[in-house]
Design a protein around this motif. Sequence first.
Motif, PDB file in Angstrom:
ATOM      1  N   UNK A   1       0.839  -1.192   0.000  1.00  0.00           N
ATOM      2  CA  UNK A   1       0.000   0.000   0.000  1.00  0.00           C
ATOM      3  C   UNK A   1       0.879   1.248   0.000  1.00  0.00           C
ATOM      4  N   UNK A   2       0.265   2.345  -0.444  1.00  0.00           N
ATOM      5  CA  UNK A   2       1.028   3.585  -0.523  1.00  0.00           C
ATOM      6  C   UNK A   2       0.965   4.348   0.797  1.00  0.00           C
ATOM      7  N   UNK A   3       2.065   4.977   1.140  1.00  0.00           N
ATOM      8  CA  UNK A   3       2.093   5.826   2.328  1.00  0.00           C
ATOM      9  C   UNK A   3       2.861   7.096   2.013  1.00  0.00           C
ATOM     10  N   UNK A   4       2.562   8.121   2.775  1.00  0.00           N
ATOM     11  CA  UNK A   4       3.259   9.389   2.630  1.00  0.00           C
ATOM     12  C   UNK A   4       3.659   9.876   4.007  1.00  0.00           C
ATOM     13  N   UNK A   5       4.881  10.324   4.118  1.00  0.00           N
ATOM     14  CA  UNK A   5       5.391  10.818   5.393  1.00  0.00           C
ATOM     15  C   UNK A   5       6.046  12.168   5.192  1.00  0.00           C
ATOM     16  N   UNK A   6       5.860  13.037   6.137  1.00  0.00           N
ATOM     17  CA  UNK A   6       6.566  14.306   6.115  1.00  0.00           C
ATOM     18  C   UNK A   6       7.088  14.601   7.508  1.00  0.00           C
ATOM     19  N   UNK A   7       8.188  15.304   7.560  1.00  0.00           N
ATOM     20  CA  UNK A   7       8.795  15.653   8.846  1.00  0.00           C
ATOM     21  C   UNK A   7       9.670  16.889   8.694  1.00  0.00           C
ATOM     22  N   UNK A   8       9.905  17.580   9.819  1.00  0.00           N
ATOM     23  CA  UNK A   8       9.410  17.254  11.157  1.00  0.00           C
ATOM     24  C   UNK A   8       7.943  17.615  11.324  1.00  0.00           C
ATOM     25  N   UNK A   9       7.309  17.106  12.354  1.00  0.00           N
ATOM     26  CA  UNK A   9       5.896  17.368  12.602  1.00  0.00           C
ATOM     27  C   UNK A   9       5.687  18.780  13.140  1.00  0.00           C
ATOM     28  N   UNK A  10       6.585  19.241  13.967  1.00  0.00           N
ATOM     29  CA  UNK A  10       6.497  20.603  14.494  1.00  0.00           C
ATOM     30  C   UNK A  10       7.909  21.181  14.591  1.00  0.00           C
ATOM     31  N   UNK A  11       8.023  22.463  14.403  1.00  0.00           N
ATOM     32  CA  UNK A  11       9.289  23.134  14.618  1.00  0.00           C
ATOM     33  C   UNK A  11       9.083  24.615  14.857  1.00  0.00           C
ATOM     34  N   UNK A  12       9.946  25.149  15.685  1.00  0.00           N
ATOM     35  CA  UNK A  12       9.955  26.571  16.000  1.00  0.00           C
ATOM     36  C   UNK A  12      11.307  27.109  15.569  1.00  0.00           C
ATOM     37  N   UNK A  13      11.276  28.078  14.665  1.00  0.00           N
ATOM     38  CA  UNK A  13      12.511  28.595  14.080  1.00  0.00           C
ATOM     39  C   UNK A  13      12.576  30.106  14.234  1.00  0.00           C
ATOM     40  N   UNK A  14      13.752  30.662  14.468  1.00  0.00           N
ATOM     41  CA  UNK A  14      13.866  32.126  14.541  1.00  0.00           C
ATOM     42  C   UNK A  14      13.833  32.750  13.152  1.00  0.00           C
ATOM     43  N   UNK A  15      13.399  33.990  13.102  1.00  0.00           N
ATOM     44  CA  UNK A  15      13.417  34.737  11.838  1.00  0.00           C
ATOM     45  C   UNK A  15      14.839  34.751  11.278  1.00  0.00           C
ATOM     46  N   UNK A  16      14.947  34.539   9.972  1.00  0.00           N
ATOM     47  CA  UNK A  16      16.248  34.562   9.314  1.00  0.00           C
ATOM     48  C   UNK A  16      16.946  33.221   9.264  1.00  0.00           C
ATOM     49  N   UNK A  17      16.409  32.228   9.933  1.00  0.00           N
ATOM     50  CA  UNK A  17      17.038  30.900   9.917  1.00  0.00           C
ATOM     51  C   UNK A  17      16.561  30.118   8.699  1.00  0.00           C
ATOM     52  N   UNK A  18      17.287  29.059   8.308  1.00  0.00           N
ATOM     53  CA  UNK A  18      16.863  28.262   7.156  1.00  0.00           C
ATOM     54  C   UNK A  18      15.789  27.251   7.535  1.00  0.00           C
ATOM     55  N   UNK A  19      15.160  26.694   6.501  1.00  0.00           N
ATOM     56  CA  UNK A  19      14.102  25.714   6.701  1.00  0.00           C
ATOM     57  C   UNK A  19      14.261  24.563   5.719  1.00  0.00           C
ATOM     58  N   UNK A  20      13.969  23.376   6.197  1.00  0.00           N
ATOM     59  CA  UNK A  20      13.901  22.223   5.309  1.00  0.00           C
ATOM     60  C   UNK A  20      12.824  21.280   5.817  1.00  0.00           C
ATOM     61  N   UNK A  21      11.790  21.103   5.035  1.00  0.00           N
ATOM     62  CA  UNK A  21      10.747  20.120   5.323  1.00  0.00           C
ATOM     63  C   UNK A  21      10.839  19.034   4.260  1.00  0.00           C
ATOM     64  N   UNK A  22      10.765  17.806   4.709  1.00  0.00           N
ATOM     65  CA  UNK A  22      10.939  16.704   3.766  1.00  0.00           C
ATOM     66  C   UNK A  22       9.685  15.841   3.701  1.00  0.00           C
ATOM     67  N   UNK A  23       9.418  15.346   2.526  1.00  0.00           N
ATOM     68  CA  UNK A  23       8.252  14.509   2.282  1.00  0.00           C
ATOM     69  C   UNK A  23       8.671  13.339   1.412  1.00  0.00           C
ATOM     70  N   UNK A  24       8.262  12.137   1.806  1.00  0.00           N
ATOM     71  CA  UNK A  24       8.555  10.968   0.976  1.00  0.00           C
ATOM     72  C   UNK A  24       7.289  10.138   0.799  1.00  0.00           C
ATOM     73  N   UNK A  25       7.196   9.517  -0.340  1.00  0.00           N
ATOM     74  CA  UNK A  25       6.062   8.660  -0.671  1.00  0.00           C
ATOM     75  C   UNK A  25       6.597   7.255  -0.900  1.00  0.00           C
TER      76      UNK A  25
END
Lengths: 113, 114
Positions: free
Chosen positions: B1-25
């Motif tokens: 069966x197919x599944x999809x995951x993304x992470x992280x579930x929650x994050x708190x980041x300061x202004x000006x910091x980088x971001x990376x959210x990942x998703x895999x199927x």
Amino acid sequence: GNSVTQMEGPVTLSEEAFLTINCTYTATGYPSLFWYVQYPGEGLQLLLKATKADDKGSNKGFEATYRKETTSFHLEKGSVQVSDSAVYFCALKRMDSSYKLIFGSGTRLLVRP
Amino acid sequence: SQTIHQWPATLVQPVGSPLSLECTVEGTSNPNLYWYRQAAGRGLQLLFYSVGIGQISSEVPQNLSASRPQDRQFILSSKKLLLSDSGFYLCAWTGIGTSGNTIYFGEGSWLTVV
């Protein structure tokens, strides 16, 4: 362009009342239509769908009919429960090379005991 | 069966910091992939979608970017976060052709920029 318009919420009903949430769309070609539900603090879940004109999607007592002549896909339920309180999103997907998924702004439903 | 995951579930980041959210199927090949954002009290906004590796379409000019380095991987990034980037981010996928009639969403990622 493609767009989805939903009635503004919140919609507040008493338990066992009849529910209608209006949804109309504009799209080129023949899109598929969907209703999604988002319970508090959760992601979106597919509620029902219809892929061609006059199709009726149904699930958990909810129904919606794909009306091409009125470009509508209104969500209905005969008797709502407190557990139906959530945000409902109408969406369309063009079945061409763009594969865009367009959502309405969402309608919050609050059902009181 | 197919599944999809993304992470992280929650994050708190300061202004000006980088971001990376990942998703895999998993369990499918050549899916169409999407990133949506849901700001507080608002509807879903389509940010990016991809019909294949390296193919990214941007819907809204913004502070974010997306990449698809592998067939079933979709990444949302930012070099410098803004306060207005706060929101609930959802990854989604559909199949191609008639199997694309159903849309599957990940669990979502709550981003708070402080």
